[in-house]
Scaffold this motif. Structure first.
Motif, PDB file in Angstrom:
ATOM      1  N   GLU A 280      40.747  38.885  39.236  1.00 48.21           N
ATOM      2  CA  GLU A 280      40.866  39.257  40.775  1.00 48.21           C
ATOM      3  C   GLU A 280      40.049  40.127  41.206  1.00 48.21           C
ATOM      4  N   THR A 281      39.745  41.229  40.593  1.00 51.15           N
ATOM      5  CA  THR A 281      38.989  42.401  40.775  1.00 51.15           C
ATOM      6  C   THR A 281      37.629  41.975  40.963  1.00 51.15           C
ATOM      7  N   ARG A 282      37.176  41.251  39.911  1.00 53.12           N
ATOM      8  CA  ARG A 282      35.864  40.706  39.930  1.00 53.12           C
ATOM      9  C   ARG A 282      35.491  39.777  41.185  1.00 53.12           C
ATOM     10  N   ILE A 283      36.542  39.165  41.706  1.00 52.74           N
ATOM     11  CA  ILE A 283      36.529  38.395  42.680  1.00 52.74           C
ATOM     12  C   ILE A 283      36.344  39.101  44.151  1.00 52.74           C
ATOM     13  N   ALA A 284      36.953  40.117  44.034  1.00 54.38           N
ATOM     14  CA  ALA A 284      37.079  41.063  45.299  1.00 54.38           C
ATOM     15  C   ALA A 284      35.869  42.020  45.126  1.00 54.38           C
ATOM     16  N   ILE A 285      35.187  42.077  44.380  1.00 57.89           N
ATOM     17  CA  ILE A 285      33.855  42.921  44.020  1.00 57.89           C
ATOM     18  C   ILE A 285      32.679  42.100  44.595  1.00 57.89           C
ATOM     19  N   LEU A 286      32.953  40.787  44.228  1.00 58.62           N
ATOM     20  CA  LEU A 286      31.663  39.799  44.614  1.00 58.62           C
ATOM     21  C   LEU A 286      31.863  39.633  46.206  1.00 58.62           C
ATOM     22  N   ALA A 288      33.034  41.842  48.503  1.00 60.10           N
ATOM     23  CA  ALA A 288      32.787  43.005  49.208  1.00 60.10           C
ATOM     24  C   ALA A 288      31.242  42.804  49.093  1.00 60.10           C
ATOM     25  N   LYS A 289      30.512  42.740  48.056  1.00 62.26           N
ATOM     26  CA  LYS A 289      28.938  42.634  47.722  1.00 62.26           C
ATOM     27  C   LYS A 289      28.585  41.671  48.863  1.00 62.26           C
ATOM     28  N   ALA A 290      28.905  40.406  48.969  1.00 60.48           N
ATOM     29  CA  ALA A 290      28.458  39.474  49.953  1.00 60.48           C
ATOM     30  C   ALA A 290      28.709  39.842  51.192  1.00 60.48           C
ATOM     31  N   GLU A 291      29.743  40.593  51.469  1.00 59.24           N
ATOM     32  CA  GLU A 291      29.929  41.121  52.986  1.00 59.24           C
ATOM     33  C   GLU A 291      29.048  42.158  53.384  1.00 59.24           C
ATOM     34  N   ALA A 292      28.822  43.095  52.557  1.00 59.70           N
ATOM     35  CA  ALA A 292      27.828  43.996  52.628  1.00 59.70           C
ATOM     36  C   ALA A 292      26.256  43.617  52.893  1.00 59.70           C
ATOM     37  N   GLU A 293      26.108  42.593  52.106  1.00 60.27           N
ATOM     38  CA  GLU A 293      24.549  42.125  52.324  1.00 60.27           C
ATOM     39  C   GLU A 293      24.568  40.899  53.504  1.00 60.27           C
ATOM     40  N   HIS A 294      25.613  40.866  53.929  1.00 63.37           N
ATOM     41  CA  HIS A 294      25.537  39.722  55.006  1.00 63.37           C
ATOM     42  C   HIS A 294      25.050  38.200  54.539  1.00 63.37           C
ATOM     43  N   LEU A 295      25.703  38.033  53.252  1.00 61.12           N
ATOM     44  CA  LEU A 295      25.444  36.620  52.751  1.00 61.12           C
ATOM     45  C   LEU A 295      26.607  35.824  52.830  1.00 61.12           C
ATOM     46  N   TYR A 296      26.245  34.426  52.895  1.00 64.64           N
ATOM     47  CA  TYR A 296      27.577  33.394  52.905  1.00 64.64           C
ATOM     48  C   TYR A 296      27.351  33.001  51.373  1.00 64.64           C
ATOM     49  N   VAL A 297      28.366  32.937  50.662  1.00 66.43           N
ATOM     50  CA  VAL A 297      28.489  32.328  49.571  1.00 66.43           C
ATOM     51  C   VAL A 297      29.783  31.588  49.265  1.00 66.43           C
ATOM     52  N   PRO A 298      29.541  30.351  49.005  1.00 70.27           N
ATOM     53  CA  PRO A 298      30.927  29.654  48.956  1.00 70.27           C
ATOM     54  C   PRO A 298      31.871  30.286  47.977  1.00 70.27           C
ATOM     55  N   ASP A 299      33.162  30.036  48.305  1.00 68.39           N
ATOM     56  CA  ASP A 299      34.271  30.352  47.222  1.00 68.39           C
ATOM     57  C   ASP A 299      34.441  30.038  46.060  1.00 68.39           C
ATOM     58  N   ASP A 300      33.887  28.500  45.553  1.00 66.57           N
ATOM     59  CA  ASP A 300      33.642  28.133  44.356  1.00 66.57           C
ATOM     60  C   ASP A 300      32.790  28.584  43.563  1.00 66.57           C
ATOM     61  N   VAL A 301      31.497  29.198  44.325  1.00 65.55           N
ATOM     62  CA  VAL A 301      30.273  29.946  43.573  1.00 65.55           C
ATOM     63  C   VAL A 301      31.070  31.431  43.118  1.00 65.55           C
TER      64      VAL A 301
END
Length: 454
Positions: A280-286, A288-301
């Motif tokens: 759960e923490t790893r998902i939250a970290i990813l 947060a990283k995607a949001e900070a970098e303005h990236l769209y990353v699918p949930d399954d990825v």
């Protein structure tokens, strides 16, 4: 000058290429182009912000070392992002929590990373206590939690928390003298100050701080003079009620050859460990990283990355940057399949590094040396028993997270000193004997794979 810096960059690439696999070299270093070399600063052009982040985290220090070796003086590496219409949005500006030093402290470079603040630290079960202790220290430095000793594996957030403390203190008190450094840099500065008779300046720098943040303290081992100097630096700061924050890859008592008086002082305050993050923490970290970098990353990825990259946060965030950059450069949609293909080497490494049990290590070593497991757990000290026992102790230290106390108990009640002696003895032989190193590698592979010898 153009030929000079281009030739210099090619020379650096030639030195780095043998240390990387072909895919990583082609993906990350081949697109980087040298732009200029002026007054000790080499500027290189990168396709997008992901590249500059990745280079800073993985190769900047090594590249700067190679540059210094070739030029004969320090050369800083700077990044120029190539602006393209299809490029992702630029990185957000530094957090407002980062305060520029005032005129009172402008001469002191804090060496704080603007990206490492409490606001960007993702809290989970594995790091909650360390994060709470760090915030308490930042709000009330030099009081109850002094020193604060953070320990845990590589890339789990120790450095992030230390920088967070520094930023919070600078925001609360712009006049605060805060310094982040590593034990390696402390040692090098100490040696230089001795060589060039600048001990007064060295002590002035380190003993007049409001907060000293020193990373990777385990590298002080076997450096008696540096340990002595740090001991007096610690005492001066502590007696002045100045905050000291220390990090290591292991708790104080398990740092070999560290002076007992330093171990005692490290335990005066709070010792907090950081474990590997849960799913759960790893998902939250990813996220947060995607949001900070303005990236769209699918949930399954996101779920795929979090499920397969478990070793540390640095590699987790690096894997996100890597799959996004690969998709951007190759115009391939970002899917689970493309992520799997991009990270196949990293995933293979993760799978091979799954934890093994102490019992499995004892079993494989005992079988290899034709001894009974019970003999390895006994107090018998004949060479036929003692040597395999030492190998098994060393492998348990390398392949598990068990403490030396736990390891000693599993081998018939041996103490911490016995376990460390065994570990150091095997390490020394590995460095001196390549055939023995090959044998240990073979045993390690057998332990990981579970394959038995015929």
């Amino acid at each position: 000058m153009k030929a000079t810096f281009e030739t210099l960059w090619e020379d650096v690439l030639s030195a780095l290429k043998p240390q990387m696999n072909d895919e990583s070299y082609e993906l990350w270093l081949k697109p980087v182009k040298p732009v200029s070399l002026e007054t000790g600063n080499l500027v290189v052009q990168v396709p997008n912000p992901f590249f500059s982040d990745w280079m800073r985290d993985h190769y900047q220090a090594q590249i700067e070392k190679l540059l210094q070796e070739r030029v004969g003086e320090p050369v800083l590496l700077s990044f120029q992002v190539l602006q393209r219409s299809e490029s992702p949005a630029p990185l957000p500006p530094p957090s407002p929590a980062v305060v520029s030093p005032t005129h009172e402290s402008a001469h002191l470079d804090t060496h704080l990373n603007p990206r490492y603040t409490f606001d960007t630290f993702v809290v989970g079960h594995s790091n909650r206590f360390a994060q709470a202790a760090s915030q308490a220290v930042a709000k009330d430095p030099g009081k109850a939690y002094n020193p604060l000793f953070l320990y845990g594996g590589v890339g789990l957030g120790k450095t992030h928390l230390m920088h967070g403390i520094g930023h919070h203190m600078c925001k609360s008190n712009p006049r605060a003298r805060v310094l982040y450094t590593t034990s390696e840099k402390f040692i090098n500065e100490f040696i230089d100050s001795l060589r060039f008779e600048k001990m007064a300046q060295f002590r002035q720098k380190y003993r007049n701080l409001d907060c000293l943040l020193i990373d990777d303290i385990q590298f002080l081992v076997d450096k008696e003079s540096s340990q002595e100097e740090f001991f007096y630096t610690f005492n001066t700061l502590y007696d002045s009620r100045k905050q000291i924050v220390i990090s290591s890859d292991r708790p104080p008592k398990e740092i070999p050859t560290l002076q007992e008086r330093l171990i005692t002082r490290f335990e005066w305050g709070v010792v907090a460990d950081i474990q590997a993050p849960d799913l759960e923490t790893r998902i939250a970290i990813l996220r947060a990283k995607a949001e900070a970098e303005h990236l769209y990353v699918p949930d399954d990825v996101i779920l795929f990355l979090a499920s397969h990259v478990r070793s540390n946060i640095r590699e987790l965030e690096g894997s996100l940057i890597r799959v996004v950059a690969h998709a951007s450069l190759t115009a391939i949609p970002l899917t689970v399949d493309s992520a799997n293909e991009t990270l196949r080497d990293l995933i293979a490494k993760e799978e091979s590094s799954k934890p093994v049990s102490l019992e499995k290590i004892q079993e494989v070593v005992a079988r290899h040396y034709h001894v009974d497991i019970q003999d390895m757990k006994s107090r018998r000290r004949t060479d036929a028993i003692a040597f395999p026992r030492q190998i098994a102790m060393y492998l348990v230290r390398e392949l598990t997270d068990l403490s030396t106390t736990h390891i000693g108990d599993a081998f018939g009640g041996k103490d911490h000193t016995t376990v460390m002696h065994a570990t150091n003895k095997i390490k020394a032989r590995l460095e001196a004997d390549p055939f023995f190193a090959a044998l240990i590698n073979k045993i390690t592979q057998e332990i990981r794979s579970g394959v038995k010898n015929a």
